[in-house]
Design a protein around this motif. Structure first.
Motif, PDB file in Angstrom:
ATOM      1  N   ALA A 147       1.056  -1.373   0.020  1.00 53.11           N
ATOM      2  CA  ALA A 147      -0.267   0.064   0.140  1.00 53.11           C
ATOM      3  C   ALA A 147       0.535   1.082   0.479  1.00 53.11           C
ATOM      4  O   ALA A 147       2.197   0.882   0.634  1.00 53.11           O
ATOM      5  N   GLU A 148       0.413   1.913  -0.822  1.00 56.87           N
ATOM      6  CA  GLU A 148       0.612   3.773  -0.393  1.00 56.87           C
ATOM      7  C   GLU A 148       2.296   3.496  -1.336  1.00 56.87           C
ATOM      8  O   GLU A 148       3.371   4.146  -0.326  1.00 56.87           O
ATOM      9  N   SER A 149       2.732   2.665  -1.868  1.00 59.35           N
ATOM     10  CA  SER A 149       4.215   2.610  -2.577  1.00 59.35           C
ATOM     11  C   SER A 149       4.933   3.307  -3.463  1.00 59.35           C
ATOM     12  O   SER A 149       5.797   3.360  -3.723  1.00 59.35           O
ATOM     13  N   PHE A 150       3.852   4.373  -4.374  1.00 59.20           N
ATOM     14  CA  PHE A 150       3.599   4.766  -5.753  1.00 59.20           C
ATOM     15  C   PHE A 150       3.610   6.263  -5.045  1.00 59.20           C
ATOM     16  O   PHE A 150       2.712   6.638  -5.156  1.00 59.20           O
ATOM     17  N   ASP A 151       4.628   7.150  -6.077  1.00 59.49           N
ATOM     18  CA  ASP A 151       4.258   8.222  -5.840  1.00 59.49           C
ATOM     19  C   ASP A 151       2.736   8.303  -7.145  1.00 59.49           C
ATOM     20  O   ASP A 151       2.248   9.814  -7.279  1.00 59.49           O
ATOM     21  N   GLY A 152       3.225   8.114  -8.568  1.00 55.23           N
ATOM     22  CA  GLY A 152       2.817   8.305  -9.350  1.00 55.23           C
ATOM     23  C   GLY A 152       2.365   6.694 -10.269  1.00 55.23           C
ATOM     24  O   GLY A 152       3.187   6.108  -9.672  1.00 55.23           O
ATOM     25  N   VAL A 153       1.471   6.657 -10.725  1.00 54.78           N
ATOM     26  CA  VAL A 153       1.034   5.389 -12.306  1.00 54.78           C
ATOM     27  C   VAL A 153       1.000   6.478 -13.463  1.00 54.78           C
ATOM     28  O   VAL A 153       0.019   6.491 -13.483  1.00 54.78           O
ATOM     29  N   THR A 154       2.053   5.278 -14.654  1.00 52.91           N
ATOM     30  CA  THR A 154       1.373   6.466 -15.841  1.00 52.91           C
ATOM     31  C   THR A 154       1.008   4.757 -16.205  1.00 52.91           C
ATOM     32  O   THR A 154       1.712   4.216 -16.379  1.00 52.91           O
ATOM     33  N   ALA A 155       0.792   4.683 -17.061  1.00 53.57           N
ATOM     34  CA  ALA A 155      -0.155   4.050 -18.313  1.00 53.57           C
ATOM     35  C   ALA A 155      -0.794   4.425 -19.764  1.00 53.57           C
ATOM     36  O   ALA A 155      -1.566   4.917 -19.794  1.00 53.57           O
ATOM     37  N   TYR A 156       0.198   4.602 -20.493  1.00 47.59           N
ATOM     38  CA  TYR A 156       0.009   5.238 -21.598  1.00 47.59           C
ATOM     39  C   TYR A 156      -0.253   3.642 -22.919  1.00 47.59           C
ATOM     40  O   TYR A 156       0.915   3.155 -23.088  1.00 47.59           O
ATOM     41  N   TYR A 157      -1.022   3.701 -23.176  1.00 46.47           N
ATOM     42  CA  TYR A 157      -1.481   2.982 -24.445  1.00 46.47           C
ATOM     43  C   TYR A 157      -1.699   1.279 -24.013  1.00 46.47           C
ATOM     44  O   TYR A 157      -1.241   0.789 -24.852  1.00 46.47           O
ATOM     45  N   SER A 158      -2.024   1.555 -22.982  1.00 44.18           N
ATOM     46  CA  SER A 158      -1.619  -0.430 -22.478  1.00 44.18           C
ATOM     47  C   SER A 158      -2.695  -1.051 -21.609  1.00 44.18           C
ATOM     48  O   SER A 158      -3.445  -2.153 -22.336  1.00 44.18           O
ATOM     49  N   ILE A 159      -4.094  -0.135 -21.029  1.00 47.08           N
ATOM     50  CA  ILE A 159      -4.845  -0.022 -20.335  1.00 47.08           C
ATOM     51  C   ILE A 159      -6.292  -1.278 -20.927  1.00 47.08           C
ATOM     52  O   ILE A 159      -6.410  -1.610 -20.760  1.00 47.08           O
TER      53      ILE A 159
END
Ligand code: SAM
Length: 217
Positions: free
Chosen positions: A105-117
């Motif tokens: 839990a709460e291990s990232f400051d940001g998540v990106t997912a470009y053209y993948s979901i």
């Protein structure tokens, strides 16, 4: 589409065409890609922990993010992960289905997912977003692209030379799905690629983990 598992099909597809896709990605859709990379670079402080879901071969996005952040890239294609490790030696890579990840839990400051979901069966997209909320610190950032049309199964028998699968909801349903997963949407905008030859529209989301979830947990 035949009876193949769509995830296996996607993984094998990118094993085969991921190198070509990566070269294409440095030349096309550059306006949108630059714009949304810059959003992340501007909003998060240097050294932030960023999770890049469906990172592909790591170029150009993971590489650019890894110049400033501590990046973990995830991809379902074994070959893409191999390419990414070579292309971006200063990031960490995990070979996994993004829907099967388990981070603290709460291990990232940001998540990106470009053209993948968009490659995930659409019934798994909401649960993935809920999981991302849990991995983000309160106020953490999500930047991702989603589809704009309702289509449970979109299949091409030869996309860039390999069979490929996509799935998704229309833009309104996607906005609702993001909010109901526990995000506050900062901006959700349909963006169409400038190249007329392969004009495509994606719903680009900039969102943050909403405060309510933090208060409730
Ligand atoms: C269109 S490429 C995008 C790559 C990169 N994010 C970019 O912006 O160029 C989609 C990538 O997502 C990966 N992918 C698709 N489904 C996935 C899943 N369920 N879990 C992890 N990665 C997945 C594919 O293997 C592929 O490398």
């Amino acid at each position: 589409m035949n009876n193949d598992d769509p995830k296996l099909l996607v993984a094998r597809g990118y094993d085969k065409i991921g190198g070509t896709y990566g070269r294409m990605a440095t030349r096309s859709r550059t306006l949108q890609r630059n714009r949304y990379e810059t959003v992340v670079l501007d909003r998060l402080p240097e050294g932030s922990k960023v999770l890049d879901l469906g990172c592909g071969s790591g170029v150009p996005t993971t590489r650019r993010l890894a110049r400033r952040f501590d990046v973990t890239g995830v991809d379902i294609s074994e070959k893409q992960v191999e390419r990414a490790r070579l292309n971006v030696p200063n990031a960490t890579f995990v070979h996994s289905d993004m829907a099967a990840l388990d981070f603290a839990a709460e291990s990232f400051d940001g998540v990106t997912a470009y053209y993948s979901i968009i490659h995930l069966p659409r019934d798994e997209q909401g649960p993935l977003l809920s999981a991302i909320v849990g991995w983000l610190r309160p106020g953490g950032l999500l930047v991702c692209s989603l589809g704009t049309h309702s289509n449970e199964v979109d299949f091409d028998r030869s996309w860039m030379g390999a069979p490929m699968f996509w799935s998704g909801f229309d833009s309104d349903t996607n906005r609702k799905m993001v909010e109901e997963s526990g995000f506050r949407i900062i901006r959700a905008r349909e963006e169409t690629t400038s190249s007329a030859r392969d004009a495509e529209t994606f719903l680009w989301i900039i969102a943050e983990r909403s405060a309510e979830r933090g208060a409730a947990s």
